[in-house]
Scaffold this motif. Structure first.
Motif, PDB file in Angstrom:
ATOM      1  N   SER A  25      29.478  41.740  41.357  1.00 50.14           N
ATOM      2  CA  SER A  25      29.946  40.577  42.115  1.00 50.14           C
ATOM      3  C   SER A  25      30.327  39.442  41.179  1.00 50.14           C
ATOM      4  O   SER A  25      31.352  38.784  41.363  1.00 50.14           O
ATOM      5  CB  SER A  25      28.856  40.123  43.084  1.00 50.14           C
ATOM      6  OG  SER A  25      29.234  38.954  43.748  1.00 50.14           O
ATOM      7  N   ARG A  71      33.587  40.313  39.496  1.00 49.62           N
ATOM      8  CA  ARG A  71      34.702  40.141  40.441  1.00 49.62           C
ATOM      9  C   ARG A  71      35.023  38.650  40.616  1.00 49.62           C
ATOM     10  O   ARG A  71      36.186  38.256  40.617  1.00 49.62           O
ATOM     11  CB  ARG A  71      34.335  40.768  41.792  1.00 49.62           C
ATOM     12  CG  ARG A  71      35.360  40.565  42.870  1.00 49.62           C
ATOM     13  CD  ARG A  71      36.505  41.506  42.718  1.00 49.62           C
ATOM     14  NE  ARG A  71      37.378  41.379  43.892  1.00 49.62           N
ATOM     15  CZ  ARG A  71      38.672  41.374  43.813  1.00 49.62           C
ATOM     16  NH1 ARG A  71      39.275  41.528  42.667  1.00 49.62           N
ATOM     17  NH2 ARG A  71      39.398  41.241  44.901  1.00 49.62           N
ATOM     18  N   SER A  72      33.987  37.828  40.753  1.00 47.99           N
ATOM     19  CA  SER A  72      34.191  36.375  40.886  1.00 47.99           C
ATOM     20  C   SER A  72      34.873  35.815  39.635  1.00 47.99           C
ATOM     21  O   SER A  72      35.782  34.985  39.734  1.00 47.99           O
ATOM     22  CB  SER A  72      32.857  35.668  41.103  1.00 47.99           C
ATOM     23  OG  SER A  72      32.322  36.008  42.347  1.00 47.99           O
TER      24      SER A  72
END
Length: 105
Positions: free
Chosen positions: A74, A77-78
């Motif tokens: 995550s 991805r951020s």
């Protein structure tokens, strides 16, 4: 004939006594087996948490690993999205300046 009959009656009485003793012994053995089974079940129930503990610890460790991996993905991805947004922002600014500064407009 009376002595034969008496012997038969005596033999029958002894046989009945033997059968009764065997029945009592059988009941005693059944009761002991039931008691042993109850005790074994109680020991198992008392140790259930102890038996399950390693499996629970392993499952928790795997869950923590999975959560850490998901958090890492995550965050990655951020980071990529922020980089992409910054790149697009720069491209948009350049395009806007180009439109504003273009003498043909």
């Amino acid at each position: 004939m009376d002595s034969a009959l008496k012997r038969l009656l005596d033999a029958e009485a002894r046989a009945d006594a033997i059968i009764e003793a065997a029945n009592r012994e059988r009941e005693r053995l059944i009761d002991e087996a039931l008691q042993a089974a109850r005790e074994a079940e109680a020991r198992f129930e008392a140790r259930r948490a102890e038996i399950r503990a390693p499996f629970i610890r392993e499952a928790e460790a795997r869950a923590e690993q999975a959560m850490a991996e998901l958090a890492r993905k995550s965050e990655e991805r951020s980071r990529r999205l922020r980089e992409q947004a910054a790149r697009h922002e720069q491209e948009a600014i350049a395009a806007a300046l180009s439109l504003l500064l273009d003498p043909r407009h």
